[in-house]
Every structure is written in structure tokens, then in C-alpha cells.
Design an enzyme around this catalytic site. Structure first.
Site, PDB file in Angstrom:
ATOM      1  N   ASN A  35       5.330   5.373 -13.336  1.00 53.35           N
ATOM      2  CA  ASN A  35       6.264   5.966 -12.233  1.00 53.35           C
ATOM      3  C   ASN A  35       7.610   5.198 -12.386  1.00 53.35           C
ATOM      4  OD1 ASN A  35       7.612   6.410  -9.813  1.00 53.35           O
ATOM      5  ND2 ASN A  35       6.213   4.866  -8.493  1.00 53.35           N
ATOM      6  N   LYS A  67      10.166   5.916 -10.905  1.00 54.58           N
ATOM      7  CA  LYS A  67      11.048   5.800  -9.959  1.00 54.58           C
ATOM      8  C   LYS A  67      12.361   6.575 -10.067  1.00 54.58           C
ATOM      9  CE  LYS A  67       8.217   1.925  -8.654  1.00 54.58           C
ATOM     10  NZ  LYS A  67       8.192   0.620  -8.247  1.00 54.58           N
ATOM     11  N   HIS A  69       3.734   6.519  -1.689  1.00 50.10           N
ATOM     12  CA  HIS A  69       4.095   5.119  -2.423  1.00 50.10           C
ATOM     13  C   HIS A  69       4.703   4.268  -1.106  1.00 50.10           C
ATOM     14  CE1 HIS A  69       6.158   2.266  -4.987  1.00 50.10           C
ATOM     15  NE2 HIS A  69       5.388   2.761  -5.908  1.00 50.10           N
ATOM     16  N   GLU A  86       7.114   2.552  -1.410  1.00 52.57           N
ATOM     17  CA  GLU A  86       8.702   2.474  -1.223  1.00 52.57           C
ATOM     18  C   GLU A  86       8.987   3.611  -0.504  1.00 52.57           C
ATOM     19  OE1 GLU A  86       9.612   2.293  -5.301  1.00 52.57           O
ATOM     20  OE2 GLU A  86       9.139   0.319  -5.445  1.00 52.57           O
ATOM     21  N   GLU A  90      -1.966  -0.679  -4.466  1.00 54.46           N
ATOM     22  CA  GLU A  90      -0.802  -1.204  -4.857  1.00 54.46           C
ATOM     23  C   GLU A  90      -0.397  -2.274  -3.619  1.00 54.46           C
ATOM     24  OE1 GLU A  90       1.781   0.957  -8.004  1.00 54.46           O
ATOM     25  OE2 GLU A  90       2.281   1.678  -6.091  1.00 54.46           O
ATOM     26  N   GLY A 150       7.140  -4.962  -8.372  1.00 53.47           N
ATOM     27  CA  GLY A 150       8.325  -5.484  -8.932  1.00 53.47           C
ATOM     28  C   GLY A 150       8.658  -6.734  -8.729  1.00 53.47           C
ATOM     29  N   SER A 210       3.229  -4.676 -10.629  1.00 52.76           N
ATOM     30  CA  SER A 210       3.513  -5.849 -11.932  1.00 52.76           C
ATOM     31  C   SER A 210       2.476  -5.911 -12.737  1.00 52.76           C
ATOM     32  CB  SER A 210       3.704  -7.400 -11.184  1.00 52.76           C
ATOM     33  OG  SER A 210       4.692  -7.382 -10.282  1.00 52.76           O
TER      34      SER A 210
HETATM   35  P1  PGA Z   1       5.851  -2.329 -10.817  1.00 53.22           P
HETATM   36  O1  PGA Z   1       5.849  -0.839  -9.838  1.00 53.22           O
HETATM   37  O2  PGA Z   1       4.927  -2.028 -12.024  1.00 53.22           O
HETATM   38  O3  PGA Z   1       7.200  -2.486 -11.341  1.00 53.22           O
HETATM   39  O4  PGA Z   1       5.587  -3.299 -10.033  1.00 53.22           O
HETATM   40  C1  PGA Z   1       4.733  -0.376  -9.655  1.00 53.22           C
HETATM   41  C2  PGA Z   1       4.675   0.763  -8.828  1.00 53.22           C
HETATM   42  O5  PGA Z   1       5.645   0.837  -7.866  1.00 53.22           O
HETATM   43  O6  PGA Z   1       4.292   1.788  -9.060  1.00 53.22           O
END
Ligand code: PGA
Length: 247
Positions: free
Chosen positions: A8, A10, A95, A97, A165, A171, A209
Site C-alpha cells: 500500500n 499510500k 483503511h 487512515e 491492521e 507506521g 509495521s
Molecule cells: P505500515 O503501514 O506497514 O507502514 O505500518 C501498513 C498499512 O497502513 O497498510
């Protein structure tokens, strides 16, 4: 079942860098076809150039979000048929976010997943608890409630992937322990029995992560059928190491 490793990206990547990264991954996939399915979800403007860059590699393409409607007067949004038309096989919906930045509700996520499936895409529906929910002992209740409210009923494995998640792991460099991941994935699998057509065949991804250093440990947990990768998906060596850890 074949595991799925999804990158992803983003809101990251301009054409030159994105195409270079995709070409690098495509060359690796052609040289050594990975055991898992590899998916890239770039920003929408990169879908067309990436479709070209990964052609013939076996790597597949996905969107990061779609609208509930197929088309119409919705400035700035993308209809699921447009993603399909651009070469996508998947789309991420719900997601954290988007749930946070755009106040997306479970009901909206369910409508988006339905729109994705209607367009012939496989919906990757994201769920996960916040830090406060975990410390309050509500993790399993939260993810089950999100599943029940976010999934269109009776989808099958070709139409649905679930991504667990934890919001606090995205992140941050922090992850749940393998036993904690196992407990949540087992609970998700159990909840799927009431919601989908073939619960044993639905892939449940872990995301948050995931890095080369922890991928093998996380990907061998029971009921973990792949990974959704953010930061590490922007670095070819890291993303590829994770894909190999899944094999
Ligand atoms: P990350 O993000 O691997 O940077 O923690 C995962 C995600 O948001 O899908």
C-alpha cells in the site's frame, strides 16, 4: 491457500520513482516467481504507468479506495469500474487512515466493498483496534463489530480479503506479539463463519509495521494468510524480502 502480499503505497510516489520501483519488482518476479501473490496499490495517477511496468510479471494491481457509486457527480472520487478498467484486480476499502481522515463508517465501507465486488474487483476490507481499545481489553469485540458491519454478506474468497491492521501498529514500528496476532486472526476466522460463503478460504492479512526482520515470524502465525505493507513496500529490497518470507 496462496498467501497475498500487498504493498500500500499510500500517497507516495511520482511517476519516475513509482515506475522504477515497479519495474524492479517485476524483474525480480520474472526471475524468481514468488510463492505468494504480489499486489501493488499505488496512488491512482500511477495505475496506468504501473500496469505497463508490471505486465507479464504476475504482479497484480489494486486501488486504495473507491466510491460507493460506479460513476456520476462525485468530484475527486474514483468509481470501482474505473479501477477495473485501469487494470486493477483488488481495491483496499476501510483503511484506518480513510476511516480517520475521511470519517468513513462501517456502513460506508460495506457499501464501498459491495461496489468493488459489483465491478469485478476483490475488496480488501481493513479492520483493527486503536491503542485505547486494546488497552481496554476490547480488541476482539471491536474487530468483530467492524467485520459484522463492514462486510457485505455472503462474499466468497475471490471477492473478499480481510486485513487486520491494529491502528497503533501502523507506521509506528510496533507490532502485536505472534500470540496476540494469532488470537485476533482466530477470532476473525470464527466470526467469518456467520458472514461469508467459504470462511476457510478467505485470506486474512496482517498489517502494521511488517518489515523484513519480523515478516517470517508474523507470516507463520496460524490464520495469517499474507500481509498489507505500508512503509516497507516503498523499498524494493524490503518489500521483496517480505514477499519471500511469505513463501
Ligand atoms: P505500515 O503501514 O506497514 O507502514 O505500518 C501498513 C498499512 O497502513 O497498510
Amino acid at each position: 491457500m496462496r498467501k497475498l502480499v500487498a504493498g500500500n503505497w499510500k500517497m507516495n510516489g511520482l511517476t519516475a520513482d513509482g515506475v522504477a520501483l515497479a519495474r524492479d519488482l517485476a524483474a525480480r518476479a520474472k526471475a524468481t516467481p514468488p510463492a505468494c501473490e504480489v499486489l501493488l496499490c499505488p496512488p491512482a495517477p500511477l495505475l496506468a504507468p504501473l500496469a505497463n511496468a508490471i505486465a507479464g510479471s504476475g504482479i497484480v494491481l489494486g486501488g486504495q479506495d473507491c466510491h460507493t457509486e460506479a460513476k456520476g457527480a462525485h468530484t475527486g472520487d474514483i468509481g470501482a469500474p474505473m479501477l477495473k478498467d485501469a487494470g486493477c484486480a483488488y481495491v483496499i476499502v476501510g483503511h484506518s487512515e480513510r476511516r480517520h481522515d475521511h470519517k468513513e463508517t462501517d456502513a460506508l465501507v460495506r457499501a464501498k466493498a459491495s461496489a468493488a465486488v459489483a465491478a469485478g474487483l476483490c475488496a480488501i476490507v481493513c479492520i483493527g483496534e486503536t491503542a485505547a481499545e486494546r488497552s481496554g481489553g476490547r480488541t476482539e469485540a471491536v474487530v468483530v463489530r467492524q467485520l459484522q458491519a463492514s462486510l457485505p454478506l455472503r462474499l466468497g474468497p475471490a471477492q473478499l480479503v480481510v486485513a487486520y491492521e491494529p491502528v497503533w501498529a501502523i507506521g509506528t514500528g510496533r507490532t502485536p506479539t505472534p500470540p496476540e496476532v494469532a488470537a485476533v486472526h482466530a477470532r476473525i476466522r470464527a466470526a467469518l463463519r456467520d458472514l461469508v460463503a467459504e470462511p476457510a478460504g478467505i485470506r486474512i492479512l496482517y498489517g502494521g509495521s511488517v518489515k523484513p526482520a519480523n515478516a517470517r515470524e508474523l507470516m507463520t502465525v496460524a490464520d495469517v494468510d499474507g500481509a498489507l505493507i505500508g512503509g516497507a513496500s516503498l523499498v524494493a529490497d524490503e518489500f521483496w524480502a517480505i514477499a519471500q518470507a511469505c513463501g
